[in-house]
Design a protein around this motif. Structure first.
Motif, PDB file in Angstrom:
ATOM      1  N   LEU A 163      13.907   2.345  -5.597  1.00 59.91           N
ATOM      2  CA  LEU A 163      14.675   1.218  -6.114  1.00 59.91           C
ATOM      3  C   LEU A 163      13.881  -0.084  -6.134  1.00 59.91           C
ATOM      4  N   ASP A 164      12.941  -0.231  -5.207  1.00 61.78           N
ATOM      5  CA  ASP A 164      12.308  -1.520  -5.004  1.00 61.78           C
ATOM      6  C   ASP A 164      10.899  -1.594  -5.574  1.00 61.78           C
ATOM      7  N   GLY A 165      10.490  -2.821  -5.881  1.00 63.78           N
ATOM      8  CA  GLY A 165       9.119  -3.078  -6.266  1.00 63.78           C
ATOM      9  C   GLY A 165       8.252  -3.271  -5.034  1.00 63.78           C
TER      10      GLY A 165
ATOM     11  N   LEU B 176      -3.694   2.735 -16.614  1.00 69.68           N
ATOM     12  CA  LEU B 176      -3.929   1.415 -17.185  1.00 69.68           C
ATOM     13  C   LEU B 176      -2.811   0.468 -16.774  1.00 69.68           C
ATOM     14  N   GLY B 177      -3.084  -0.375 -15.786  1.00 71.18           N
ATOM     15  CA  GLY B 177      -2.113  -1.366 -15.338  1.00 71.18           C
ATOM     16  C   GLY B 177      -1.062  -0.836 -14.393  1.00 71.18           C
ATOM     17  N   ARG B 178      -1.168   0.440 -14.020  1.00 74.16           N
ATOM     18  CA  ARG B 178      -0.128   1.037 -13.173  1.00 74.16           C
ATOM     19  C   ARG B 178      -0.737   2.013 -12.175  1.00 74.16           C
ATOM     20  N   VAL B 179      -0.078   2.138 -11.021  1.00 71.89           N
ATOM     21  CA  VAL B 179      -0.460   3.159 -10.050  1.00 71.89           C
ATOM     22  C   VAL B 179       0.755   4.047  -9.814  1.00 71.89           C
ATOM     23  N   ARG B 180       0.504   5.350  -9.772  1.00 72.88           N
ATOM     24  CA  ARG B 180       1.599   6.315  -9.636  1.00 72.88           C
ATOM     25  C   ARG B 180       1.523   7.003  -8.278  1.00 72.88           C
ATOM     26  N   CYS B 181       2.680   7.130  -7.637  1.00 72.46           N
ATOM     27  CA  CYS B 181       2.781   7.718  -6.303  1.00 72.46           C
ATOM     28  C   CYS B 181       2.332   9.183  -6.319  1.00 72.46           C
ATOM     29  N   PRO B 182       1.588   9.622  -5.284  1.00 69.82           N
ATOM     30  CA  PRO B 182       1.109  11.003  -5.256  1.00 69.82           C
ATOM     31  C   PRO B 182       2.173  12.026  -4.902  1.00 69.82           C
TER      32      PRO B 182
ATOM     33  N   SER C  56       0.797  -1.230   0.000  1.00 70.61           N
ATOM     34  CA  SER C  56       0.000   0.000   0.000  1.00 70.61           C
ATOM     35  C   SER C  56       0.824   1.272   0.000  1.00 70.61           C
ATOM     36  N   LYS C  57       2.135   1.159   0.213  1.00 64.92           N
ATOM     37  CA  LYS C  57       2.970   2.351   0.308  1.00 64.92           C
ATOM     38  C   LYS C  57       4.035   2.371  -0.781  1.00 64.92           C
ATOM     39  N   CYS C  58       4.328   3.557  -1.273  1.00 62.16           N
ATOM     40  CA  CYS C  58       5.407   3.722  -2.244  1.00 62.16           C
ATOM     41  C   CYS C  58       6.726   3.292  -1.607  1.00 62.16           C
ATOM     42  N   THR C  59       7.570   2.641  -2.381  1.00 67.00           N
ATOM     43  CA  THR C  59       8.845   2.160  -1.843  1.00 67.00           C
ATOM     44  C   THR C  59       9.886   3.260  -1.735  1.00 67.00           C
ATOM     45  N   HIS C  60       9.559   4.464  -2.201  1.00 67.12           N
ATOM     46  CA  HIS C  60      10.489   5.587  -2.115  1.00 67.12           C
ATOM     47  C   HIS C  60      10.437   6.211  -0.721  1.00 67.12           C
TER      48      HIS C  60
ATOM     49  N   ALA D  70       6.723   7.965  -8.538  1.00 66.55           N
ATOM     50  CA  ALA D  70       7.153   6.593  -8.807  1.00 66.55           C
ATOM     51  C   ALA D  70       5.952   5.781  -9.291  1.00 66.55           C
ATOM     52  N   CYS D  71       6.209   4.841 -10.183  1.00 68.74           N
ATOM     53  CA  CYS D  71       5.123   4.118 -10.853  1.00 68.74           C
ATOM     54  C   CYS D  71       5.304   2.610 -10.669  1.00 68.74           C
ATOM     55  N   PHE D  72       4.205   1.903 -10.356  1.00 70.03           N
ATOM     56  CA  PHE D  72       4.274   0.476 -10.070  1.00 70.03           C
ATOM     57  C   PHE D  72       3.228  -0.290 -10.875  1.00 70.03           C
ATOM     58  N   ASN D  73       3.622  -1.466 -11.358  1.00 70.37           N
ATOM     59  CA  ASN D  73       2.708  -2.348 -12.066  1.00 70.37           C
ATOM     60  C   ASN D  73       1.747  -2.978 -11.062  1.00 70.37           C
ATOM     61  N   ILE D  74       0.446  -2.889 -11.317  1.00 71.16           N
ATOM     62  CA  ILE D  74      -0.523  -3.355 -10.332  1.00 71.16           C
ATOM     63  C   ILE D  74      -0.644  -4.876 -10.297  1.00 71.16           C
ATOM     64  N   LYS D  75      -0.080  -5.567 -11.283  1.00 70.93           N
ATOM     65  CA  LYS D  75      -0.113  -7.037 -11.291  1.00 70.93           C
ATOM     66  C   LYS D  75       1.162  -7.637 -10.701  1.00 70.93           C
ATOM     67  N   THR D  76       2.300  -7.108 -11.126  1.00 68.70           N
ATOM     68  CA  THR D  76       3.581  -7.689 -10.699  1.00 68.70           C
ATOM     69  C   THR D  76       4.220  -6.953  -9.533  1.00 68.70           C
ATOM     70  N   GLY D  77       3.802  -5.708  -9.280  1.00 65.24           N
ATOM     71  CA  GLY D  77       4.414  -4.890  -8.239  1.00 65.24           C
ATOM     72  C   GLY D  77       5.728  -4.269  -8.658  1.00 65.24           C
ATOM     73  N   ASP D  78       6.174  -4.550  -9.891  1.00 68.89           N
ATOM     74  CA  ASP D  78       7.465  -4.028 -10.340  1.00 68.89           C
ATOM     75  C   ASP D  78       7.445  -2.513 -10.407  1.00 68.89           C
TER      76      ASP D  78
END
Length: 358
Positions: free
Chosen positions: A85-87, A60-66, A44-48, A70-78
């Motif tokens: 640095l981290d997924g 579409l397929g991604r959530v971006r930190c407010p 639930s939290k950005c890794t930054h 930073a942007c994360f894939n909602i399926k893989t967490g990458d």
């Protein structure tokens, strides 16, 4: 066998498409997302800087930190866009009747972060990838090489004698130690086959021979090379910039010195963009007086515009910070080699005990 945590977190009819919510699994908040009729669950939290992603932007397929994007894939967490640095951790979602059920390994709930590198030890005689610069760019390159299966030698050479660290934090928490903002612990590098060389200042590059020479006289040969040295603080082309107590901010020791020298003193900050304003904010309540000097009409004039800049100006003035706007620094003056005043092109003289060029 890993202990599994199972939680019913919602009803299928409770969610609209392209909706995300924080739900609780085993006492930990997890981000549950519904998109194109399918559910997914990630940390639930950005890794930054641990911003709540539920307040971010779902694409579409991604959530971006407010906070910093930073942007994360909602399926893989990458992680697909920086900073960070981290997924993210990912969790299994199953539909049982009308129930949305999340299943998670208990250990994976201990942290929202997922470090996606497998331990690796390079073999002698393999190709060498040399990275000059121990900042986030250099470190991310080293990690990516390992993550993508590069089997050669990875050497990360840094001029500083401390582990690669999160430099932007220096202007936000100026009393930090280098250890507290290290991007990775020391053992991470040896575990993942990254040969970290500290205190190695590169002084010469021979492209024909593929060789880098360092200030200590050592030379390293390479097959591939990345230069990721970053930049140096801008030195104002005005008389007096070399005076004592005229400081810049790039390294932890400089941040610590600014706080120490500013406490109980009059401080003049040159520049009203991110570094200058964050330094000023940190010193409010520590220095007896903080004055910011800027060539712009308000803070963040070039980056954030008039509306936000004017709002920030009012906020800082309410905290007692003074400003000299649309002003040009003409000269820095000192007594016995130590900074004592700043002269503007208008002729106004600002007296101070410390000057920070931000």
């Amino acid at each position: 066998m890993a202990e599994e945590v199972i939680a019913v977190v919602a009803k299928t009819g409770d969610f609209k498409d392209n909706e995300m919510r924080e739900v609780e699994v085993g006492g930990t908040k997890v981000l549950l997302i519904k998109q194109r009729g399918e559910f997914s669950a990630i940390g639930s939290k950005c890794t930054h800087y641990a911003a709540p992603l539920v307040k971010g932007c779902l694409g579409l397929g991604r959530v971006r930190c407010p906070w910093h994007g930073a942007c994360f894939n909602i399926k893989t967490g990458d992680i697909e866009d920086f900073p960070g640095l981290d997924g993210l951790q990912t969790y299994k979602v199953v539909i049982q009747g009308e129930d949305v059920v999340v299943k998670a390994d208990k250990k994976s709930l201990e942290s929202h972060k997922r470090v996606g590198i497998c331990p690796f030890a390079p073999k002698d005689g393999e190709k060498t990838f040399l990275i000059i610069g121990g900042g986030p760019a250099g470190l991310e390159c080293a990690e990516t090489l390992r993550r993508e299966g590069f089997k050669g030698n990875v050497i990360l050479a840094s001029r500083e004698n401390i582990l690669p660290y999160d430099r932007p934090k220096l202007s936000k928490a100026m009393s930090v130690t280098a250890e507290s903002i290290a991007l990775r612990p020391k053992e991470f590098y040896s575990t993942n086959g990254i040969d970290l060389r500290l205190g190695k200042e590169a002084t010469k590059l021979n492209l024909a021979e593929k060789k880098v020479t360092f200030a200590d006289g050592e030379s390293l040969s390479y097959d591939s090379l990345l230069l990721a040295t970053g930049s140096k603080p801008f030195a104002l082309p005005v008389p007096g910039f070399e005076l004592q107590n005229v400081l810049v901010l790039r390294e932890p020791c400089q941040a610590n010195k600014i706080v120490k020298e500013a406490t109980g003193k009059r401080v003049i900050v040159i520049g009203t963009s991110f570094i200058g304003m964050e330094v000023a904010a940190h010193l409010v309540g520590k220095a007896t007086k903080v004055t910011c000097v800027s060539t712009g009409p308000h803070p963040f004039a070039k980056s954030l515009g008039t509306d936000i800049g004017s709002m920030v100006l009012r906020m800082f003035e309410e905290k007692g910070v003074e400003f000299r706007l649309s002003a040009v620094v003409k000269e820095l003056k000192g007594t016995d080699g130590k900074f004592s005043s700043l002269v503007l092109s208008s002729g106004e003289v600002l007296e101070g005990d410390l000057c920070v060029a931000g």
